[in-house]
Design a protein around this motif. Structure first.
Motif, mmCIF file in Angstrom:
data_model
loop_
_atom_site.group_PDB
_atom_site.id
_atom_site.type_symbol
_atom_site.label_atom_id
_atom_site.label_comp_id
_atom_site.label_asym_id
_atom_site.label_seq_id
_atom_site.Cartn_x
_atom_site.Cartn_y
_atom_site.Cartn_z
ATOM 1 N N LEU B 301 0.860 -1.187 -0.254
ATOM 2 C CA LEU B 301 -0.173 -0.397 0.103
ATOM 3 C C LEU B 301 1.022 1.214 -0.762
ATOM 4 N N ASP B 302 0.225 2.359 0.082
ATOM 5 C CA ASP B 302 1.393 3.582 -0.252
ATOM 6 C C ASP B 302 1.939 3.804 0.728
ATOM 7 N N GLY B 303 3.064 3.864 1.118
ATOM 8 C CA GLY B 303 3.220 4.043 2.375
ATOM 9 C C GLY B 303 3.760 3.200 3.504
ATOM 10 N N GLU B 304 2.946 2.529 3.008
ATOM 11 C CA GLU B 304 3.117 0.843 3.692
ATOM 12 C C GLU B 304 4.561 0.270 4.445
ATOM 13 N N THR B 305 5.049 0.793 5.251
ATOM 14 C CA THR B 305 6.510 -0.084 5.612
ATOM 15 C C THR B 305 6.138 -2.016 6.336
#
Lengths: 357, 357
Positions: B301-305
């Motif tokens: 996902l967007d920005g998921e670490t």
């Protein structure tokens, strides 16, 4: 030097012998009757697919059965692998102070072993000559905790609850552990005191009155906070102590109250029969409220002391496949601790003693 | 102040959840298959009259079966209530020095808990970035003992025996405990080193490859003197740890070698299937030799670490009744530890992961 200088060197507790085969075993205070038929049914009824999974670490089914039976909340109950495991966890949890813990000089001989293995200082308080507890001795010593067996072992003597309460009340800054391994055979339980005192833990076993020595199940009652401390330490040692079979067996044993009462009454009857037989043979003993009698005899042979007699009879019985308990420690080496068996076993024992004397 | 200032306050080990009912349980490294049919037959075959008596405190029947299976003498074997009990006893017995004991910073998270509860100083030695063991780090630190899991948990990485031997050889004054809980699924056992080194204890469990988590049985191998020290401490804590059912079940499990080999091969096949499925989904992981895979994913996902991803997937799976293990501790919070289940369970897992990702 090697690794050995870092080894914890201890003198372990010596359990009674566990001979197999056809013997009359009156040396480790087991129940002479098998456990409730519902116990074996519970064990046989286990689903093998459950054995591959870890048991319930919280022992909820068992703990709630115990709580219900005694009218407590589930989180006032702690269970372990026999009362030895429960007591060992109590020592590790509650006796972490600097002052010595106190217990009688004649009592369950595991107490000083646990103190030693966990590095807990301890002080033994002498019993009176008749093996009764002098509660005043526990009211004047700064201490890190107190352990009392009631009825006491190996003496079988039960103290009035008022004596136990005096000690708990006088020591609000110490945990008092009351080991009630033998309470079902007589004596007054400290259970009603739980409502009144925070510093009380009561320990029980299923190895004696519940006929479950082979399953290893013991339990403790306490206030919720104390039981939480105990659980924290247990979960720091072994998360899953009670296996699936033990959980099922112990639960079934607690639930079959009728059977429990029946075998307990039989043991009490046998105990009184044993007392009569021993008295007729010249033995003396305190008024045991446990499932054993701690008996002494002046001796009969020329120059035979009470200790000589105890040892001679212990060995003579053993040669005839009757096992009783003999302790070599001074004072108590004048006694034989005889577990209560069936009426038939008590008859054979008394007949054999007659021969030997 | 009350009794509480004398309480041992600890932060206990947190075991994986034990949900009941119809779930896919891949969170505590249990065996997905039931134990040998001979195990349940042994439990059902117990004589109820035996339950009233204490079990054999020396566990002779079980210990001699283990000794025979591994080509050792009976007095080179120690058994306990799961390898947790065995390891806990080892810590208490062998780590009684003043210098810190050593173990990797990422390893079985019970080691630091035992050290804390028993007051043993410890030092964690960093693994390399690929989770491999740097044996040189264990050759330069004065220490009170060493614990190594091989294969390691939760990483699954197995070290060559030469690495383990280097550490044992370099530390003749410390006991080295090699925790081989997962060795049956891969890796080289340290068993042959027992003849060469006195300062070695090898610990095994029946909870994983023998499918007996519910029975709680673990064992250790060592030289006779070390096993004697271990027994002395055990007999100072609880004389009878293994109940009659556990002794019978564990013995039957050891004796059914054919069944053991069959289920172990199946687990290894499933593990390799799981690895393929995870790889196709973009997970990375070391070459697990255990019955679990420790897998990391960069996130989608967007920005998921990686840590966000691990937590999201852990929770998503749980909502769908699939339990895997997630650790919130830094570094390892980027990973999921997934126990190897049946082929069918692995298929469902991979399909569900596809959905969730």
């Amino acid at each position: 030097m090697g690794y050995e200088d870092k080894v914890r060197k201890v003198i372990p507790y010596t359990p009674g012998e566990q001979p197999r085969g056809e013997v009359i075993k009156l040396n480790t205070n087991e129940c002479p009757y098998p456990p409730s038929p519902k116990v074996m049914a519970a064990v046989r009824g286990l689903d093998e697919r459950d054995l591959r999974k870890y048991p319930d670490p919280l022992c909820s089914g068992l703990n709630s059965a115990i709580a219900e039976y005694y009218g407590l909340e589930e989180d006032q109950v702690f269970t372990g692998v026999g009362s030895d495991d429960v007591l060992s966890m109590c020592f590790l949890t509650f006796f972490n102070g600097h002052d010595p813990i106190l217990f009688p000089d004649i009592t369950y001989s595991f107490y000083d072993v646990w103190a030693s293995v966990y590095g807990i200082p301890y002080k033994c308080i002498p019993l009176r000559e008749d093996f009764s507890l002098d509660s005043s001795e526990y009211r004047k010593v700064k201490n890190g905790g107190i352990v009392l067996a009631n009825p006491n072992a190996p003496t079988g003597i039960a103290e009035d609850l008022s004596i136990i309460e005096e000690i708990i009340e006088a020591n609000p800054d110490s945990m008092v552990i009351v080991d009630e391994a033998y309470i079902d055979f007589g004596g007054e339980t400290a259970l009603p005191l739980l409502k009144k005192y925070e510093n009380l833990i009561i320990v029980r076993t299923m190895s004696k009155s519940r006929a479950l020595a082979g399953i290893r199940a013991g339990y403790a009652f306490g206030n919720k906070k104390a039981i939480k401390y105990l659980n924290d330490v247990k979960f720091s040692v072994n998360s899953y102590t009670m296996n699936t079979a033990a959980l099922a067996a112990a639960k079934a044993a607690i639930e079959d109250d009728g059977y429990f009462r029946e075998i307990t009454e039989k043991v009490i009857r046998s105990r009184e029969q044993l007392k009569t037989g021993l008295k007729d043979l010249g033995f003396t003993f305190g008024d045991s409220k446990a499932n054993f009698v701690f008996a002494r005899h002046e001796g009969v042979l020329d120059g035979e002391t009470a200790a000589d007699f105890a040892k001679r009879i212990f060995e003579g019985l053993k040669e005839r496949n009757i096992f009783v308990r003999y302790f070599s420690r001074k004072v108590i080496n004048e006694y034989l601790r005889i577990s209560v068996g069936t009426e038939e076993e008590m008859r054979i024992l008394i007949d054999t003693l007659k021969e030997l004397i």
